[in-house]
Design an enzyme around this catalytic site. Structure first.
Site, mmCIF file in Angstrom:
data_model
loop_
_atom_site.group_PDB
_atom_site.id
_atom_site.type_symbol
_atom_site.label_atom_id
_atom_site.label_comp_id
_atom_site.label_asym_id
_atom_site.label_seq_id
_atom_site.Cartn_x
_atom_site.Cartn_y
_atom_site.Cartn_z
ATOM 1 C CG HIS A 212 -43.280 12.276 -32.454
ATOM 2 N ND1 HIS A 212 -43.318 12.505 -33.821
ATOM 3 C CD2 HIS A 212 -42.028 11.796 -32.206
ATOM 4 C CE1 HIS A 212 -42.165 12.162 -34.362
ATOM 5 N NE2 HIS A 212 -41.348 11.740 -33.397
ATOM 6 N NE ARG B 241 -37.751 13.407 -43.771
ATOM 7 C CZ ARG B 241 -36.785 14.263 -43.439
ATOM 8 N NH1 ARG B 241 -36.286 15.098 -44.334
ATOM 9 N NH2 ARG B 241 -36.323 14.309 -42.205
ATOM 10 C CG ASP C 155 -37.918 11.557 -30.994
ATOM 11 O OD1 ASP C 155 -39.044 11.371 -31.499
ATOM 12 O OD2 ASP C 155 -36.915 11.868 -31.668
ATOM 13 C CG HIS D 113 -39.638 15.898 -34.032
ATOM 14 N ND1 HIS D 113 -39.486 15.711 -32.672
ATOM 15 C CD2 HIS D 113 -39.429 14.666 -34.575
ATOM 16 C CE1 HIS D 113 -39.185 14.456 -32.422
ATOM 17 N NE2 HIS D 113 -39.154 13.790 -33.563
HETATM 18 C C1 LIG Z 1 -47.557 6.094 -31.216
HETATM 19 C C2 LIG Z 1 -46.397 5.654 -30.814
HETATM 20 C C3 LIG Z 1 -45.264 5.302 -31.727
HETATM 21 C C4 LIG Z 1 -44.063 5.348 -30.774
HETATM 22 C C5 LIG Z 1 -44.665 4.691 -29.563
HETATM 23 C C6 LIG Z 1 -45.946 5.504 -29.397
HETATM 24 O O1 LIG Z 1 -46.921 4.876 -28.610
HETATM 25 C C7 LIG Z 1 -45.561 6.878 -28.797
HETATM 26 C C8 LIG Z 1 -44.074 7.233 -29.079
HETATM 27 C C9 LIG Z 1 -43.669 6.843 -30.501
HETATM 28 C C10 LIG Z 1 -42.160 6.927 -30.733
HETATM 29 C C11 LIG Z 1 -41.668 8.274 -31.276
HETATM 30 C C12 LIG Z 1 -40.149 8.234 -31.420
HETATM 31 C C13 LIG Z 1 -39.665 6.930 -32.094
HETATM 32 O O2 LIG Z 1 -39.961 6.979 -33.483
HETATM 33 C C14 LIG Z 1 -40.353 5.697 -31.484
HETATM 34 C C15 LIG Z 1 -39.718 4.397 -31.999
HETATM 35 C C16 LIG Z 1 -40.317 5.791 -29.998
HETATM 36 O O3 LIG Z 1 -39.524 5.320 -29.228
HETATM 37 O O4 LIG Z 1 -41.410 6.514 -29.560
HETATM 38 C C17 LIG Z 1 -41.855 5.822 -31.721
HETATM 39 C C18 LIG Z 1 -42.763 4.677 -31.250
HETATM 40 C C19 LIG Z 1 -43.018 3.645 -32.372
HETATM 41 O O5 LIG Z 1 -43.034 3.986 -33.551
HETATM 42 O O6 LIG Z 1 -43.269 2.482 -32.003
HETATM 43 O O1 AKG Z 2 -38.301 10.792 -40.477
HETATM 44 C C1 AKG Z 2 -37.969 11.815 -39.914
HETATM 45 O O2 AKG Z 2 -37.336 12.702 -40.454
HETATM 46 C C2 AKG Z 2 -38.339 12.009 -38.447
HETATM 47 C C3 AKG Z 2 -39.086 10.823 -37.908
HETATM 48 C C4 AKG Z 2 -39.255 10.867 -36.434
HETATM 49 O O3 AKG Z 2 -39.383 11.903 -35.849
HETATM 50 C C5 AKG Z 2 -39.268 9.602 -35.698
HETATM 51 O O4 AKG Z 2 -39.154 8.527 -36.340
HETATM 52 O O5 AKG Z 2 -39.382 9.650 -34.457
HETATM 53 FE FE FE2 Z 3 -39.268 11.676 -33.699
#
Ligand SMILES: C=C1C[C@]23C[C@@]1(O)CC[C@H]2[C@@]12CC[C@H](O)[C@@](C)(C(=O)O1)[C@H]2[C@@H]3C(=O)O
Ligand code: AKG
Ligand code: FE2
Length: 340
Positions: free
Chosen positions: A213, A280, A215, A270
């Site tokens: 994904h 981890r 961020d 990543h």
């Molecule tokens: C599948 C998902 C988890 C996420 C929200 C989403 O719909 C798409 C983006 C995902 C992500 C990736 C980065 C961060 O870990 C996170 C908190 C964010 O802001 O976007 C996660 C979301 C999540 O885990 O709720």
């Molecule tokens: O746990 C990690 O090292 C990365 C996790 C990550 O990419 C995320 O939480 O968005």
């Molecule tokens: Fe991430």
């Protein structure tokens, strides 16, 4: 060792396959020696940061000024939390949006070999639910999170200011003011990836801890213990393994910063692979703007070019992002189709 309960290893493995989450046999990806290393105290840091953001969207930071004590206290308090019986941890969940989560990531069917805590960064506010999440004795974890977040936010702002200088943006705080805003919609996450020898044996390869994904926010600041697992995708689509370094931080460019630089900086793809033998633990601060903030290229970076993106607010982007699957390209809905 913490054992994640239900579903079983076999169910997990087939769930991974259904969701196309097996790690495509890439467990042999060698450690990458080319992660840009930025010494925040060096005079050329701003230029090196800009170069790293343009070429990779990812770099490692040393001389960051975050006290080691804050880092180790938070790691040990988090490890204590993850060592609790599952039923107790689940009292802090499910994440809606904040709280404890286990294997399910987001709301749209993504799974990983991970348990986590998702937290609001405004810990003072009554509405964050921290007390209701952690019941009677949240104090030590809460103050460890508080100390850590404020030190990491300051470092993230210093990096964003060096970035602005390196890009010759007049307003040095053009990016950092968004994280410092009282209304900043930043998020904090602690991930725990238990080792899983059985899954490795079953599939003969690493499994996905956290699927690929980008961020969505402006900048992500990641710190992990010394267990490997993090991989980034290069421009040619190859995945490379990032050597862990528990005393440094890794910085990701997020989608919003890609837009604010009109595509000059790259939001890095990543993922995390499971480790066969070691746990981890990672902690990530996701620096985001206020919900009402318009996310658009900064005029001084346009130099007569057109914006590659339609106008949108962080609220609109976030709503769309949270309705997507992890691996989706979330910015595609906001790209402007070039007039021919
Ligand atoms: C599948 C998902 C988890 C996420 C929200 C989403 O719909 C798409 C983006 C995902 C992500 C990736 C980065 C961060 O870990 C996170 C908190 C964010 O802001 O976007 C996660 C979301 C999540 O885990 O709720
Ligand atoms: O746990 C990690 O090292 C990365 C996790 C990550 O990419 C995320 O939480 O968005
Ligand atoms: Fe991430």
């Amino acid at each position: 060792m913490v054992v994640l309960s239900k579903p079983s290893i076999k169910q997990m493995a087939s769930s991974y396959m259904r969701n196309s989450m097996a790690a495509a046999g890439s467990s042999s990806a060698a450690f990458f020696s080319g992660v840009p290393l930025i010494d925040l105290s060096a005079p050329d840091a701003k230029h090196l940061i800009v170069k790293a953001c343009e070429e990779l969207g990812f770099f490692k930071v040393v001389n960051h000024g975050v006290p080691m004590e804050f880092i180790s206290t938070l790691e040990s308090e988090s490890t204590k939390f993850f060592s609790l019986p599952l039923s107790e941890k689940q009292r802090a969940g499910p994440p809606s949006p904040f709280g404890y989560g286990n294997k399910q990531i987001g709301r749209n069917g993504d799974v990983g070999w991970v348990e986590y805590l998702l937290l609001n960064t405004h810990l003072e506010s009554k509405s964050d639910g921290f007390l209701s999440i952690f019941g009677q004795d949240p104090q030590k974890l809460r103050s460890a999170v508080n100390d850590y977040i404020s030190a990491v936010r300051n470092m993230a702002c210093e990096i964003l200011e060096l970035m602005a200088e390196g890009l010759k943006i007049q307003q040095r705080n053009a990016f950092s003011k968004l994280l410092m805003d009282e209304e900043s919609d930043s998020v904090f996450r602690v991930n725990h990836y238990p080792p899983c020898p059985e899954l490795h044996a079953l599939k003969g390869t690493n499994m996905i801890g956290f699927g690929e994904h980008t961020d969505p926010q402006i900048i992500s600041v990641l710190r992990s213990n010394n267990t490997s697992g993090l991989q980034i995708s290069l421009a040619d689509g190859n995945w490379i393994s990032v050597p862990p370094d528990q005393s440094s931080f890794f910085i990701n460019v997020g989608d919003s910063l890609q837009v604010m630089t009109n595509g000059r900086f790259k939001s890095v793809k990543h993922r995390v692979l499971t480790n066969r033998l070691k746990s981890r633990v990672s902690m990530i601060y996701f620096g985001g703007p206020p919900l009402s903030e318009k996310i658009a290229p900064l005029p001084s970076l346009m130099k007569g070019e057109e914006s590659l993106y339609k106008e949108f607010t962080w609220f609109e982007y976030k709503r769309s992002a949270y309705n997507s699957r992890l691996a989706d390209n979330r910015l595609v809905h906001f790209e402007r189709i070039a007039a021919s």
